[in-house]
Design an enzyme around this catalytic site. Structure first.
Site, PDB file in Angstrom:
ATOM      1  N   ARG A 375       0.831  -0.950  -0.170  1.00 53.31           N
ATOM      2  CA  ARG A 375      -0.069   0.106   0.075  1.00 53.31           C
ATOM      3  C   ARG A 375       0.357   1.637   0.054  1.00 53.31           C
ATOM      4  NH1 ARG A 375      -4.610   0.039   4.152  1.00 53.31           N
ATOM      5  NH2 ARG A 375      -3.179  -0.096   5.359  1.00 53.31           N
ATOM      6  N   VAL A 497      -9.974   2.275  -3.877  1.00 51.55           N
ATOM      7  CA  VAL A 497      -9.623   0.670  -2.956  1.00 51.55           C
ATOM      8  C   VAL A 497      -8.505   0.119  -2.243  1.00 51.55           C
ATOM      9  CG1 VAL A 497      -9.668  -0.017  -6.078  1.00 51.55           C
ATOM     10  CG2 VAL A 497      -7.726   0.996  -5.118  1.00 51.55           C
ATOM     11  N   GLU A 498      -7.620  -0.100  -1.483  1.00 54.44           N
ATOM     12  CA  GLU A 498      -7.160  -0.493  -0.663  1.00 54.44           C
ATOM     13  C   GLU A 498      -7.310   0.312   0.287  1.00 54.44           C
ATOM     14  OE1 GLU A 498      -2.968  -0.308  -1.821  1.00 54.44           O
ATOM     15  OE2 GLU A 498      -3.531  -1.810  -3.899  1.00 54.44           O
ATOM     16  N   GLY A 499      -8.338  -0.466   0.771  1.00 53.58           N
ATOM     17  CA  GLY A 499      -8.784   0.741   2.175  1.00 53.58           C
ATOM     18  C   GLY A 499      -9.263   1.768   1.799  1.00 53.58           C
TER      19      GLY A 499
END
Length: 821
Positions: A375, A497-499
């Site tokens: 991330r 995305v990704e949290g």
């Protein structure tokens, strides 16, 4: 009078010792010395010594302190400490604490910051950027990719596989490139500067995916089978975590597997029967191997006594019977390969679990540990490449485009917007570079990755909006010559995305930061969970009294630094940036103090007070990003011409930190505490201001002027001047216009007239007729006019070309013919 003087001396001594974080022993000795001197002068008597003894002896004698103070407090703490789920514990345990820990502790060591090595590319990595990356960018036509094909061409996919673009993280012993995190970031920034689709497709397999998981947790057999195939592009990986029922709350996935016996390749084995429904999975439509996260259950006890084993990760070949995959989502006209996958009662061997059966139930830990690294690379790098690209494009366009007889970039209203884009570009590059540099130093920066993911994607979204405002109609008319629209359309993808960013800001940054970065909170939690009571009391005693001293120190540090506006605070330099270091000392102490006050007054309820947590996280984030700006400036040799960019970024961030603190006090649940602390932290009110108009002007001028600062701002972008590169062509037009301006002025002077700055080909003819231009100079004006027109003109289409279903055109013609008849 003498008694008052000794009391004042005592208070000052306590404040000074607390400010410098003196030990309990030194505190006790200093107070005893002052009492002794006061007693000698008759200012203190027996009562003072009795009070001192009652307080000092229990605190300094460990056995007494632990028995009568620590032990009861530990008992109380266990009743009020916040409960953490297994997934929360694993998330906190994942990753490491780096520079953000220093910022959280109220007394940053700036020399430590400056001494972190500057990330650098190896010769091999630089050659990859100059060779294969340039080549694949020449192969990609973004309009063809996004509008006509809705995908990269087969030739581009083949080149990506052949050159190892999907294997940047894979070790060389398995055939991968084994690039540094910094090199991966540079590659992604350069790809983004031309095609978001390209950078997304390359970024994902090098982030959270099967390759990363296999290298860290796979069995030797799994590594030997899959990693060479992934490195050669023989396998295309994807990883499926998100489902319709579990997005940001990934730990709540309903997808499940049942350990059972079944038939596999003609033999009865113990395996898993998997059922899943996933969506938003990048590369899923073209994947050959599916990484899958699910909750594994063992109702028959085939693996042991535990029924609910927990989240597990497995690798499933997509040609396995029952795997449904291949359909696509269409994310905001940025058609990178992304789609759903399903499976119902799909039976596979236990050996498909990443790491084998021994890693059953360890999936969440695997994911959060890898996410803490991935991330920090992909989304921040893609966002940074996007911001830097629009900064250069906006600067060039604003210098070329004229209204009211001057370049629009010289209008103050436009300068304000441009300065934000330029400031964000410098800031994003600094933050991303330092963050990926931490990974190359061996860190797994879970808190930093959340900070950079959230703030870089948010700044990318704002930068593209600002760029659209400056470009106006040029930005909104889509076509082969529009270099902004796809970025504008696709900005929410990175936000989501990704949290999701709302979750990241309100729950993750401070939620993890408060526990991981605080020097004592995690130690207190761990001590309270020990089964050995004696060991628990000893560990809790050490953490608790360290915490008390830490809080007292931060109160005095905050009070003094706020009272003096950090005028006497330490800084590692004495130039124009010293004031930013000093203000960060102040905000660091205030963050540490308000964290302790928040935890003390709200306890476990703090994690449910999301807006309080978000504001505390904002302060930590602004401190981190500002420190990356100062780090970059120092690493670059402190070039004076970059100072406006440094000033803009630091002043913007520190003003945001000030606002976050002010709003924290105004909304603090314990109102009296909020009022008092606002007076402590802001005794003179809010003294910091956002960047001035002068600084805005200086940043906007850098963006519109060829110079070393502008070159550094566009580092690692695709600026090659070839017909298929819009950004490269814009840079060429920008240079041509600047070269043409003095020639234009020469002709106007000779002709004794002032014409608008267009039809430069006619100006060239006039200059030749007047004898003031050479043929070569006239050609420069004609070339500049060609580039100017290409820059300001927009695409148009035959109406039929815009119809997705061409059969409708024939149908409409037939209906019109019938009506006419």
């Amino acid at each position: 009078m003498e008694t008052l003087l000794f009391v004042a001396l005592l208070l000052v001594a306590i404040g000074v010792l607390a400010y410098h974080r003196a030990s309990l022993t030194l505190f006790t000795a200093a107070i005893a010395a002052i009492l002794l001197a006061g007693s000698w002068q008759g200012s203190f008597g027996v009562v003072s010594w009795v009070i001192f003894a009652v307080v000092a002896l229990p605190l300094n004698i460990a056995s007494i302190r632990q028995q009568y103070i620590t032990k009861p407090l530990l008992k109380l703490y266990r009743t009020i400490m916040p409960e953490m789920s297994t997934t929360e514990k694993e998330a906190i345990d994942a990753g490491t604490t780096w520079w953000e820990g220093d910022l959280f502790r109220g007394n940053p060591d700036w020399h430590k910051l400056h001494n972190f090595p500057k990330p650098r590319l190896s010769a091999e990595e630089q050659a990859f950027l100059d060779g294969p990356v340039e080549t694949v960018l020449r192969m990609v036509d973004d309009w063809h990719t996004t509008h006509e094909r809705a995908d990269l061409s087969p030739e581009v996919y083949a080149y990506l596989k052949d050159q190892g673009f999907f294997a940047m993280i894979i070790k060389k012993k398995f055939g991968g490139l084994e690039f540094s995190a910094y090199a991966q970031s540079c590659v992604l920034q350069k790809l983004t500067s031309k095609s978001m689709v390209l950078s997304s497709i390359v970024g994902v397999p090098n982030s959270l995916g099967p390759g990363e998981l296999l290298q860290h947790y796979g069995t030797q057999e799994q590594q030997d089978h899959y990693l060479p195939r992934l490195a050669k592009g023989l396998e295309v990986p994807c990883f499926a975590l998100t489902s319709p029922e579990a997005g940001s709350d990934a730990g709540a996935i309903p997808d499940f597997g049942i350990v059972c016996k079944g038939t596999w390749q003609g033999e009865e084995i113990v395996g898993m029967r998997l059922t899943w429904n996933k969506r938003y999975i990048t590369l899923a439509p073209i994947a050959t191997v599916l990484g899958l996260a699910f909750k594994l259950q063992d109702p028959d006890g085939l693996l042991g006594d535990k029924v609910d084993l927990g989240i597990t990760c497995a690798l499933i070949p997509t040609d396995t019977d029952g795997v449904k995959i291949g359909r696509r989502h269409f994310p905001l006209n940025v058609p990178f390969q992304n789609g759903p996958t399903q499976g119902e009662n799909v039976f596979v061997p236990l050996d498909y679990i990443i790491g084998g059966p021994a890693m059953a139930g360890q999936g969440w830990r695997m994911l959060v540990e890898c996410l803490s690294v991935g991330r920090a690379i992909t989304l921040p790098s893609n966002s940074t490449g996007g911001i830097k690209s629009v900064a250069l494009a906006t600067g060039a366009y604003a210098r070329i485009r004229r209204q009211f007889k001057l370049p629009i970039g010289k209008m103050e209203g436009v300068e304000e917007v441009m300065a934000r884009v330029g400031g964000y570009a410098y800031m994003a590059d600094a933050s991303t570079t330092m963050s990926v540099g931490s990974i190359d130093l061996g860190e797994k920066p879970s808190v930093i990755s959340a900070i950079t993911k959230y703030h870089m994607t948010e700044r990318m979204r704002q930068a593209i909006i600002d760029a659209m405002d400056v470009h106006g109609g040029k930005g909104i008319c889509m076509g082969p010559n529009n270099y902004l629209a796809r970025g504008y359309q696709g900005a929410p993808v990175a936000i989501t995305v990704e949290g999701a960013n709302i979750l990241t800001r309100n729950m993750i940054i401070y939620g993890q930061g408060a526990i991981r970065c605080h020097p004592f909170v995690l130690a207190e939690l761990q001590a309270a969970q020990l089964d050995d009571e004696r060991a628990a009391v000893t560990a809790f005693d050490r953490a608790l009294f360290g915490h008390i001293g830490f809080s007292i120190s931060n109160f005095f540090r905050t009070f003094w630094l706020s009272l003096t506006n950090s005028a006497f605070s330490a800084a590692p330099v004495s130039d124009e940036t010293a004031r930013y270091y000093k203000q960060m000392n102040r905000f660091s102490a205030a963050l540490a103090l308000m964290s302790d006050i928040s935890m003390a007054t709200m306890g476990g309820d703090l994690k449910r007070r999301e807006r309080i947590s978000a504001r505390l996280g904002d302060i930590l984030s602004m401190l981190y990003i500002t420190s990356t700006i100062l780090k970059r400036y120092n690493d670059d040799g402190r070039p004076a011409q970059d100072l406006p960019l440094v000033q803009w970024g630091c002043e913007d961030n520190l003003a945001r930190a000030q606002t976050a603190l002010d709003e924290l006090f105004d909304n603090f649940p314990a109102r009296a505490v909020g009022v008092v602390m606002k007076r402590v932290v802001f005794p003179w009110g809010r003294t910091l201001r956002r960047p001035s108009d002068v600084t805005d002007h200086q940043v906007a001028r850098i963006m519109q002027t060829p110079c070393e600062s502008r070159t550094r701002l566009g580092n690692h972008l695709y600026l090659t001047q070839e017909p298929n590169n819009l950004l490269g062509q814009l840079e060429k037009a920008f240079a041509d216009i600047l070269a043409a301006e003095p020639l234009f002025d020469k002709v106007m002077h000779a002709a004794n007239k002032r014409l608008p700055f267009y039809r430069l080909n006619e100006v060239a003819d006039l200059g030749l007729s007047l004898g003031v231009l050479t043929a070569a100079e006239a050609d420069k004006l004609r070339v500049a006019e060609e580039g100017r027109l290409k820059t300001i003109n927009v695409d148009d289409f035959d109406p039929a070309d815009l119809m997705a279903d061409k059969s409708l055109l024939e149908s409409d013609k037939a209906k019109l013919a019938e009506q006419a008849a």
